[in-house]
Design a protein around this motif. Structure first.
Motif, PDB file in Angstrom:
ATOM      1  N   LEU A  81      -2.046   1.206   7.375  1.00 57.03           N
ATOM      2  CA  LEU A  81      -2.649   2.451   6.914  1.00 57.03           C
ATOM      3  C   LEU A  81      -1.574   3.437   6.478  1.00 57.03           C
ATOM      4  O   LEU A  81      -1.649   4.048   5.409  1.00 57.03           O
ATOM      5  N   LEU A  82      -0.540   3.552   7.311  1.00 56.05           N
ATOM      6  CA  LEU A  82       0.556   4.476   7.007  1.00 56.05           C
ATOM      7  C   LEU A  82       1.257   4.084   5.716  1.00 56.05           C
ATOM      8  O   LEU A  82       1.607   4.929   4.899  1.00 56.05           O
ATOM      9  N   ASP A 131      -0.011   2.300   3.213  1.00 57.30           N
ATOM     10  CA  ASP A 131      -0.912   2.589   2.095  1.00 57.30           C
ATOM     11  C   ASP A 131      -0.859   4.067   1.749  1.00 57.30           C
ATOM     12  O   ASP A 131      -0.817   4.450   0.575  1.00 57.30           O
ATOM     13  N   LEU A 132      -0.865   4.874   2.780  1.00 58.56           N
ATOM     14  CA  LEU A 132      -0.861   6.322   2.594  1.00 58.56           C
ATOM     15  C   LEU A 132       0.410   6.765   1.883  1.00 58.56           C
ATOM     16  O   LEU A 132       0.374   7.533   0.923  1.00 58.56           O
ATOM     17  N   GLU A 148       2.333   5.027  -0.001  1.00 63.96           N
ATOM     18  CA  GLU A 148       2.337   4.556  -1.386  1.00 63.96           C
ATOM     19  C   GLU A 148       1.407   5.402  -2.256  1.00 63.96           C
ATOM     20  O   GLU A 148       1.768   5.798  -3.373  1.00 63.96           O
TER      21      GLU A 148
END
Lengths: 170, 170
Positions: free
Chosen positions: A5-6, A8-9, A11
């Motif tokens: 999640l981190l 993805d965030l 990016e």
DNA sequence: GCTAAATCTCTTAGTGACTAAGATATATAT
DNA sequence: ATATATATCTTAGTCACTAAGAGATTTAGC
């Protein structure tokens, strides 16, 4: 899970930030002024009347470069120079609202797009976003200082920097 | 009420975005490469192996400028040029991971700062931020296109653009 | 298949914003 | 009063950028 999640965030934020830069470049292009000139106009909007030195500080340009920026903006009628009467070394720069409006209009597509995006969020959620934006700003500011201090630390004395993998393989 | 929230949000995002740009400038400075060179390195990380033309497209530079960027990066050992065997007009650019790592390390202060910020949010909240970042990206992308299309619309034929007041007086 | 048009990168000449160093003017401290 | 500090501007030189077009390869039309 959270790690993904981190990543993805991070990016997603990099992407949108890069696209934001590109939007700014387009605005400068359409307005027929240099990129740094537009950046200074932006700062003048956010901070109001500021000195040439402050512009240099905030943009990271030399004072010599700022002289050029202000010269061009003044010639285009977008800003005014005013000497500080109390400290006559200082020169305050301020926007000429009527002229600057024309540049402001170029942000309308952006404002409309953002309005549309924001529209999908509740007040509660927007407050979360605001909190994040403010904390993010402070974080980036601190990181910039940390990076600068890293410059004059010889590599062998630097704290052990563990770089996270930057991109998951697609 | 909500209007004020939106305005605060816009301003906070502008600030943090500007500071992000400044961080990037510092990284480029420390790494001893030009700003656009770093931007291209970033794109190469995000998109993997891309053609010179794609870099021009994404950065908004001319293909001639990209030739210069890639020349400098190649000379510094940071990227490699590889001709596409299927279409021999194309040139793929790809990073040299070992060398690029050294630049990646300059993002560690930023990563650490962001980790700290993110740490204060639940998974649920991070998902909200991710959703927002993705939608924001799409929004900015659309706005960029809208602005570009505005360029070749004569001013009198433009849709009526109402600019919101940009800054509350402090 | 052959020619013409299109596509992709590179080259060249010229421009303009940037830096570094120092000049100028004003303010503060000893 | 002199020296030091601060704030902006000037100057010379550098480097990344654009515009235009060349070279190389692919695609399309006949």
């Amino acid at each position: 899970m959270r790690a993904a999640l981190l990543q993805d965030l991070e990016e997603a934020m990099r992407r949108s930030s890069a696209q934001g830069v590109l939007y700014g470049q387009t605005v400068a292009n359409v307005a027929g002024i240099a990129n740094s000139d537009l950046e200074c106009m932006d700062i003048l909007y956010l901070e109001g009347r500021v000195t040439a030195g402050r512009l240099a500080e905030v943009t990271g340009l030399t004072t010599g470069a700022i002289t050029g920026v202000v010269d061009r903006l003044e010639k285009a009628g977008l800003v005014r120079r005013e000497r500080d009467e109390k400290d006559r070394r200082k020169v305050f720069i301020s926007v000429v609202p009527e002229k600057a409006m024309k540049i402001g209009e170029l942000y309308v597509p952006m404002q409309q797009a953002m309005e549309k995006v924001f529209g999908a969020y509740s007040d509660e959620e927007l407050r979360l976003l605001l909190r994040f934006a403010n904390e993010g700003y402070k974080g980036v500011l601190a990181a910039t200082e940390a990076l600068k201090s890293l410059i004059d630390t010889p590599p062998e004395k630097r704290p052990d920097l563990k770089l996270k993998k930057l991109r998951r393989q697609p």
